[in-house]
Design an enzyme around this catalytic site. Structure first.
Site, PDB file in Angstrom:
ATOM      1  N   GLU A  57      45.673  42.331  45.739  1.00  0.00           N
ATOM      2  CA  GLU A  57      45.038  42.553  47.041  1.00  0.00           C
ATOM      3  C   GLU A  57      43.798  43.385  46.761  1.00  0.00           C
ATOM      4  O   GLU A  57      43.892  44.588  46.543  1.00  0.00           O
ATOM      5  CB  GLU A  57      45.994  43.298  47.989  1.00  0.00           C
ATOM      6  CG  GLU A  57      47.295  42.558  48.277  1.00  0.00           C
ATOM      7  CD  GLU A  57      47.108  41.356  49.202  1.00  0.00           C
ATOM      8  OE1 GLU A  57      46.056  41.284  49.881  1.00  0.00           O
ATOM      9  OE2 GLU A  57      47.983  40.482  49.231  1.00  0.00           O
ATOM     10  N   CYS A 104      39.779  48.126  53.574  1.00  0.00           N
ATOM     11  CA  CYS A 104      39.381  46.950  52.790  1.00  0.00           C
ATOM     12  C   CYS A 104      38.884  45.814  53.679  1.00  0.00           C
ATOM     13  O   CYS A 104      38.057  45.016  53.254  1.00  0.00           O
ATOM     14  CB  CYS A 104      40.544  46.470  51.941  1.00  0.00           C
ATOM     15  SG  CYS A 104      42.009  46.119  52.909  1.00  0.00           S
TER      16      CYS A 104
HETATM   17  P1  NAD Z   1      41.530  51.484  42.361  1.00  0.00           P
HETATM   18  O1  NAD Z   1      41.477  50.116  41.841  1.00  0.00           O
HETATM   19  O2  NAD Z   1      40.617  52.504  41.795  1.00  0.00           O
HETATM   20  O3  NAD Z   1      43.003  52.100  42.206  1.00  0.00           O
HETATM   21  C1  NAD Z   1      44.139  51.453  42.701  1.00  0.00           C
HETATM   22  C2  NAD Z   1      45.367  51.877  41.910  1.00  0.00           C
HETATM   23  O4  NAD Z   1      45.238  51.425  40.568  1.00  0.00           O
HETATM   24  C3  NAD Z   1      45.610  53.391  41.834  1.00  0.00           C
HETATM   25  O5  NAD Z   1      46.977  53.623  42.038  1.00  0.00           O
HETATM   26  C4  NAD Z   1      45.205  53.726  40.405  1.00  0.00           C
HETATM   27  O6  NAD Z   1      45.937  54.812  39.870  1.00  0.00           O
HETATM   28  C5  NAD Z   1      45.576  52.464  39.668  1.00  0.00           C
HETATM   29  N1  NAD Z   1      44.821  52.271  38.424  1.00  0.00           N
HETATM   30  C6  NAD Z   1      43.632  52.794  38.069  1.00  0.00           C
HETATM   31  N2  NAD Z   1      43.277  52.380  36.835  1.00  0.00           N
HETATM   32  C7  NAD Z   1      44.263  51.572  36.400  1.00  0.00           C
HETATM   33  C8  NAD Z   1      44.478  50.827  35.221  1.00  0.00           C
HETATM   34  N3  NAD Z   1      43.605  50.825  34.229  1.00  0.00           N
HETATM   35  N4  NAD Z   1      45.602  50.090  35.137  1.00  0.00           N
HETATM   36  C9  NAD Z   1      46.500  50.047  36.129  1.00  0.00           C
HETATM   37  N5  NAD Z   1      46.349  50.724  37.271  1.00  0.00           N
HETATM   38  C10 NAD Z   1      45.244  51.491  37.412  1.00  0.00           C
HETATM   39  O7  NAD Z   1      41.326  51.322  43.934  1.00  0.00           O
HETATM   40  P2  NAD Z   1      41.150  52.452  45.037  1.00  0.00           P
HETATM   41  O8  NAD Z   1      39.846  53.149  44.802  1.00  0.00           O
HETATM   42  O9  NAD Z   1      42.385  53.276  45.161  1.00  0.00           O
HETATM   43  O10 NAD Z   1      41.060  51.564  46.362  1.00  0.00           O
HETATM   44  C11 NAD Z   1      39.863  51.032  46.829  1.00  0.00           C
HETATM   45  C12 NAD Z   1      39.771  49.546  46.583  1.00  0.00           C
HETATM   46  O11 NAD Z   1      40.954  48.890  47.023  1.00  0.00           O
HETATM   47  C13 NAD Z   1      38.650  48.911  47.351  1.00  0.00           C
HETATM   48  O12 NAD Z   1      38.000  47.963  46.559  1.00  0.00           O
HETATM   49  C14 NAD Z   1      39.369  48.208  48.494  1.00  0.00           C
HETATM   50  O13 NAD Z   1      38.666  47.148  49.052  1.00  0.00           O
HETATM   51  C15 NAD Z   1      40.627  47.789  47.865  1.00  0.00           C
HETATM   52  N6  NAD Z   1      41.673  47.618  48.855  1.00  0.00           N
HETATM   53  C16 NAD Z   1      42.185  46.380  49.086  1.00  0.00           C
HETATM   54  C17 NAD Z   1      43.157  46.225  50.046  1.00  0.00           C
HETATM   55  C18 NAD Z   1      43.774  44.892  50.350  1.00  0.00           C
HETATM   56  O14 NAD Z   1      44.774  44.875  51.059  1.00  0.00           O
HETATM   57  N7  NAD Z   1      43.257  43.802  49.874  1.00  0.00           N
HETATM   58  C19 NAD Z   1      43.604  47.316  50.769  1.00  0.00           C
HETATM   59  C20 NAD Z   1      43.045  48.559  50.490  1.00  0.00           C
HETATM   60  C21 NAD Z   1      42.097  48.704  49.516  1.00  0.00           C
END
Ligand code: NAD
Length: 453
Positions: A203, A237
């Site tokens: 997502e 998002c």
């Molecule tokens: P992010 O990708 O930075 O982090 C998400 C999660 O991934 C966190 O728990 C983080 O600890 C983990 N993570 C970080 N590096 C990792 C790695 N190398 N391997 C595995 N896991 C890792 O995202 P964010 O900044 O928390 O959220 C913002 C983004 O999420 C925006 O792009 C937004 O559009 C998207 N988003 C999408 C939805 C949806 O439902 N489609 C909903 C909310 C947010």
């Protein structure tokens, strides 16, 4: 992960009665922890009580009620026809849990985006390990406590930490991975899951465009856009990322947007209890850079200590600026004008597919063109964001905005393997094409065609 796998293999979570009991226990626990969760969401993101309840706590409670109401139907075996040649026989599809689900959450809706997938995972009979975002630490702590008090650790467990912990959990071979976050990290998650291989649901995000046509109801459009954009201080998002209005309605829309902002948050949104804050200093700096890339037509105030960015309308942002290239993910709304719809459609086609395309028009012909000529998780006409709340609809992206979907039945399916059961009669049946085949080829061919359909 190991203890969860053992617990799953012992068969406990598969029982329908177990699933129901656990979902009810979760619902009770959320209700008991409500005050603590509301406080954590306020500390992490300045969420108002109403917003936090509607978009996080109440949202998940609704998911649980919906799952309990429909679980029996979702779990039902689906009988399928068996080709004539193999009868007497029976065949069906049986939804089965994968095993241990790893759910990795983002910070923007730190409760909903962990627990809504969790409800789907548990309804489908899986065990789960949750990895909350380290960027919403208060909620991550509250979530850990809630889960510890509610579930045996081998059934549902929260492991807090950053990217290293997430990668370690991926290496521990989950049976299914559910990730919400950025495209950059989503790619890594999918790569790690490929080692299993485990199915992955991604997502992700993207820039959701919002197109306002000449025939739109401008006043209503402005309210719905402002509501969807400034909810959670734009850190959503599915927020409309930028607005593209027909030149004939742009001035009226701009004025209506300004009125909507003042109506929602008063003359000084910093004092409004309904307006949120930016998650951390890094993101705040990024947004301040976005602000400098255009002319501020409304708002524009910032306060670094309070992590506050005012609801802002930005004009004259060049298309190559960060604010028009990357997902803004904050309360900054660039406004652009267009003359010809075909230009809008051409540019949208050239951009990565977003989670939603928002279109304000009464013209079904324009709606059809958007449906045929653009690609997105959803096409939303005369509204923003609210489609996400309908549990009758799958929620998810396509291309750069993700793969797979959840919510309601789609969530149950996402966390279920469709196992096939095929049972022939133990003794009776046509022995078709069993070697040695002595009949003339023409006759065999005729028989094969008849039987294989
Ligand atoms: P992010 O990708 O930075 O982090 C998400 C999660 O991934 C966190 O728990 C983080 O600890 C983990 N993570 C970080 N590096 C990792 C790695 N190398 N391997 C595995 N896991 C890792 O995202 P964010 O900044 O928390 O959220 C913002 C983004 O999420 C925006 O792009 C937004 O559009 C998207 N988003 C999408 C939805 C949806 O439902 N489609 C909903 C909310 C947010």
């Amino acid at each position: 992960m190991e203890s969860a796998r053992r617990f799953f293999q012992a068969g406990g979570p598969r029982e329908a009665s177990f699933r129901r009991r656990q979902l009810r226990a979760l619902s009770d626990a959320i209700a008991r922890h409500e005050a603590r969760l509301l406080e954590a969401l306020r500390l992490d993101l300045g969420k108002s009580t109403v917003e936090a309840y509607a978009s996080e706590i109440g949202f998940v409670l609704g998911d649980i009620r919906y799952a309990l109401r429909h679980l029996e139907r979702w779990m039902r075996l689906r009988r399928r026809a068996v080709p004539l040649v193999f009868r007497p026989a029976a065949a069906w599809v049986q939804p089965e849990p994968y095993g241990v689900a790893l759910i990795i959450g983002p910070w923007n809706f730190p409760f909903q985006l962990l627990f809504s997938p969790l409800v789907s995972a548990l309804a489908a009979g899986n065990c789960a390990v949750l990895k909350p975002s380290e960027s919403a630490p208060h909620t991550a702590g509250a979530v850990e406590r809630l889960v510890e008090e509610t579930f045996p650790g081998e059934y549902v467990r929260v492991i807090n930490g950053g990217p290293d912990i997430a990668q370690a959990l991926l290496e521990a071979k989950p049976d299914i991975v559910f990730f919400t976050g950025s495209l950059r990290v989503g790619r890594r998650v999918a790569r790690a899951a490929a080692e299993g291989p485990a199915p992955v649901i991604l997502e992700l995000g993207g820039k959701c465009p919002c197109v306002v046509c000449e025939d739109a109801e401008v006043e209503t459009a402005a309210r719905r856009i402002a509501w969807g954009k400034f909810l959670n201080a734009g850190q959503t998002c599915v927020a409309p990322d930028f607005v593209w209005a027909h030149a004939a309605v742009l001035p009226a829309l701009e004025e209506a947007l300004k009125r909507a902002i003042v109506r929602f948050y008063g003359p000084d949104p910093k004092r409004s209890a309904d307006f949120g804050r930016i998650v951390h200093a890094g993101h705040f700096k990024r947004l301040r850079e976005c602000l400098s890339q255009g002319r501020v037509a409304h708002g524009g105030a910032t306060d670094e200590n309070a992590r506050y960015v005012a609801p802002t309308i930005l004009r004259d942002v060049p298309t190559n600026a960060l604010a028009m290239q990357e997902e803004i993910f904050g309360p900054i709304l660039p406004l652009r004008s267009f003359e010809r719809l075909s230009d809008v459609l051409a540019e949208l086609r050239s951009r990565p597919a977003p989670l939603a395309v928002y279109l304000f028009t009464k013209d079904r012909g324009i709606e059809r063109r958007f449906l045929e000529e653009t690609r997105s998780g959803a096409l939303v006409v005369n509204d923003t964001v609210n489609h996400v709340t309908a549990r009758s609809l799958p929620f998810g992206g396509v291309g750069a905005s993700g793969m797979g979907a959840y919510h309601g039945e789609a969530g149950f399916e996402a966390f279920s393997h469709r196992r096939v059961v095929w049972r022939r009669h133990a003794r009776w049946g046509v022995r078709l094409a069993e070697p040695p085949v002595r009949a003339p080829w023409q006759a065999v061919r005729w028989a094969l065609r008849l039987f294989l359909g």
